[in-house]
Design a protein around this motif. Structure first.
Motif, PDB file in Angstrom:
ATOM      1  N   TRP A   7       0.829  -1.208   0.000  1.00 12.09           N
ATOM      2  CA  TRP A   7       0.000   0.000   0.000  1.00 12.09           C
ATOM      3  C   TRP A   7       0.859   1.252   0.000  1.00 12.09           C
ATOM      4  O   TRP A   7       0.595   2.206  -0.740  1.00 12.09           O
ATOM      5  CB  TRP A   7      -0.916  -0.002   1.220  1.00 12.09           C
ATOM      6  CG  TRP A   7      -1.650   1.296   1.420  1.00 12.09           C
ATOM      7  CD1 TRP A   7      -2.772   1.715   0.766  1.00 12.09           C
ATOM      8  CD2 TRP A   7      -1.298   2.348   2.335  1.00 12.09           C
ATOM      9  NE1 TRP A   7      -3.145   2.960   1.208  1.00 12.09           N
ATOM     10  CE2 TRP A   7      -2.269   3.373   2.169  1.00 12.09           C
ATOM     11  CE3 TRP A   7      -0.269   2.514   3.273  1.00 12.09           C
ATOM     12  CZ2 TRP A   7      -2.217   4.550   2.912  1.00 12.09           C
ATOM     13  CZ3 TRP A   7      -0.233   3.690   4.005  1.00 12.09           C
ATOM     14  CH2 TRP A   7      -1.202   4.691   3.828  1.00 12.09           C
ATOM     15  N   ARG A   8       1.923   1.248   0.804  1.00 16.51           N
ATOM     16  CA  ARG A   8       2.787   2.416   0.911  1.00 16.51           C
ATOM     17  C   ARG A   8       3.507   2.675  -0.410  1.00 16.51           C
ATOM     18  O   ARG A   8       3.610   3.818  -0.870  1.00 16.51           O
ATOM     19  CB  ARG A   8       3.803   2.192   2.039  1.00 16.51           C
ATOM     20  CG  ARG A   8       4.695   3.391   2.323  1.00 16.51           C
ATOM     21  CD  ARG A   8       3.916   4.540   2.893  1.00 16.51           C
ATOM     22  NE  ARG A   8       4.787   5.699   3.114  1.00 16.51           N
ATOM     23  CZ  ARG A   8       4.341   6.897   3.435  1.00 16.51           C
ATOM     24  NH1 ARG A   8       3.032   7.097   3.567  1.00 16.51           N
ATOM     25  NH2 ARG A   8       5.174   7.903   3.625  1.00 16.51           N
ATOM     26  N   GLU A   9       4.006   1.616  -1.051  1.00 18.22           N
ATOM     27  CA  GLU A   9       4.693   1.783  -2.321  1.00 18.22           C
ATOM     28  C   GLU A   9       3.723   2.267  -3.396  1.00 18.22           C
ATOM     29  O   GLU A   9       4.072   3.081  -4.254  1.00 18.22           O
ATOM     30  CB  GLU A   9       5.358   0.468  -2.739  1.00 18.22           C
ATOM     31  CG  GLU A   9       6.553   0.099  -1.865  1.00 18.22           C
ATOM     32  CD  GLU A   9       7.269  -1.140  -2.347  1.00 18.22           C
ATOM     33  OE1 GLU A   9       6.749  -1.802  -3.262  1.00 18.22           O
ATOM     34  OE2 GLU A   9       8.341  -1.451  -1.811  1.00 18.22           O
ATOM     35  N   HIS A  10       2.492   1.754  -3.338  1.00 12.75           N
ATOM     36  CA  HIS A  10       1.471   2.197  -4.298  1.00 12.75           C
ATOM     37  C   HIS A  10       1.189   3.680  -4.120  1.00 12.75           C
ATOM     38  O   HIS A  10       1.031   4.418  -5.086  1.00 12.75           O
ATOM     39  CB  HIS A  10       0.204   1.365  -4.103  1.00 12.75           C
ATOM     40  CG  HIS A  10      -0.919   1.749  -5.023  1.00 12.75           C
ATOM     41  ND1 HIS A  10      -0.754   1.843  -6.385  1.00 12.75           N
ATOM     42  CD2 HIS A  10      -2.215   2.068  -4.777  1.00 12.75           C
ATOM     43  CE1 HIS A  10      -1.905   2.198  -6.949  1.00 12.75           C
ATOM     44  NE2 HIS A  10      -2.795   2.347  -5.989  1.00 12.75           N
ATOM     45  N   ARG A  11       1.136   4.112  -2.880  1.00 14.13           N
ATOM     46  CA  ARG A  11       0.897   5.534  -2.597  1.00 14.13           C
ATOM     47  C   ARG A  11       2.002   6.408  -3.155  1.00 14.13           C
ATOM     48  O   ARG A  11       1.780   7.526  -3.579  1.00 14.13           O
ATOM     49  CB  ARG A  11       0.821   5.764  -1.087  1.00 14.13           C
ATOM     50  CG  ARG A  11      -0.577   6.070  -0.591  1.00 14.13           C
ATOM     51  CD  ARG A  11      -0.562   6.530   0.825  1.00 14.13           C
ATOM     52  NE  ARG A  11      -0.698   7.981   0.895  1.00 14.13           N
ATOM     53  CZ  ARG A  11      -0.728   8.649   2.020  1.00 14.13           C
ATOM     54  NH1 ARG A  11      -0.579   8.024   3.165  1.00 14.13           N
ATOM     55  NH2 ARG A  11      -0.896   9.933   2.028  1.00 14.13           N
TER      56      ARG A  11
END
Length: 316
Positions: free
Chosen positions: A298-302
């Motif tokens: 999720w963090r990398e996608h953000r």
């Protein structure tokens, strides 16, 4: 006459198709490990690995030939393919050897530290920027893995650490794959990795013959064992092909969270075939691994980075 489909609608349709393919791929993937666990009762893990890569080459050969990518190689690519083959052999050998004494769901749960290892290696070797939040998530994920490893070590000894070795070698494999994937057909990549995997596995079996090793000394399998090994190859091919087309239809950041469905199907298959279920402590560790992995994705996608990996098992 119907309305034309908008670009947005078409994109959404492709993403939905990709999600469906990936869900099926990761739900099928544990069958590779189920068949491997059944086969390893009578066949050395090195021999299972060699047969699995040989089947991969045979299954993919017609597709690669039709696509005209069979001989699309340079010496640089050949060296990278050879390295990928070595890493895949190490991944499979360590994981399949683990299955001889460990439950499938436990081994896969520990193996799921691979996205965490990949995140750390990416920051070291590819100079990807990793903030404190993701480093913290990595630490939490390793803690969850230890909750699964610790009771497993009490049950089977140091062999419980082999899934971590397998996760590490697969993470390195994926780093190398990133270098190759920028300029080469994905089917050709898988085909040549399979060739090198089969060659290295065969070399290990050649030198291991007659040593009495339960990893490298080949045996003449019976008919049922051959069926199990064939199941490994078929499941790996189907899962791998579905994964290839899933990643073509949808972004990796969208597909990545689905990889954790593999723990669900692995637990189900392990229960149905071997009557194995994780205990409460292992379930806690599995939950922590999943949560930390999903947070990293999720963090990398953000941050608009490439997130996730192909299905856990290097299926094709």
């Amino acid at each position: 006459m119907g309305k034309p489909i908008s670009g947005s609608a078409a994109d959404n349709s492709d993403v939905s198709f990709g999600l469906t393919l990936m869900a099926i791929a990761v739900l099928i993937a544990p069958l590779i490990d189920i068949f491997s666990k059944l086969a390893i009762a009578t066949i050395p893990s090195g021999q299972i690995t060699a047969i699995r890569f040989t089947l991969q080459v045979l299954f993919i050969l017609p597709v690669v030939a039709l696509r005209g990518a069979l001989f699309d190689l340079t010496w640089k690519k050949t060296a990278l393919h050879a390295l990928r083959g070595v890493l895949l052999v190490a991944t499979m050998l360590s994981f399949i050897t683990t299955l001889k004494v460990m439950e499938v769901a436990d081994a896969i749960a520990i193996f799921f530290v691979e996205p965490i290892i990949l995140t750390i290696l990416g920051s070291i070797f590819l100079k990807e920027t990793i903030g404190w939040r993701r480093y913290t998530a990595c630490g939490v994920g390793f803690f969850g893995a230890m909750l699964v490893v610790q009771p497993s070590m009490q049950e089977v000894g140091l062999i419980a650490l082999l899934p971590i070795v397998s996760a590490f070698t697969l993470a390195v494999f994926l780093l190398v794959t990133r270098l190759v994937a920028q300029s080469e057909d994905p089917w050709s990549m898988q085909f040549h990795a399979g060739i090198w995997g089969a060659l290295f596995s065969a070399a290990l079996l050649y030198f291991g013959e007659g040593t009495g090793s339960d990893v490298f000394d080949p045996v003449v399998p019976d008919a049922l064992s051959l069926v199990y090994v064939l199941g490994v190859g078929v499941a790996a091919t189907i899962s791998g092909v579905l994964g290839v087309y899933a990643y073509r239809a949808a972004p990796a950041s969208v597909l990545a969270p689905l990889q954790y469905l593999e723990i669900v199907s692995a637990t189900l298959f392990g229960w149905l075939v071997f009557n194995d279920l994780p205990d409460a402590l292992k379930w806690l560790g599995i939950s922590i691994i999943i949560t930390s992995g999903l947070y990293i994705i999720w963090r990398e996608h953000r941050l608009n980075k490439t997130a996730g990996t192909a299905p856990v098992s290097p299926a094709i």
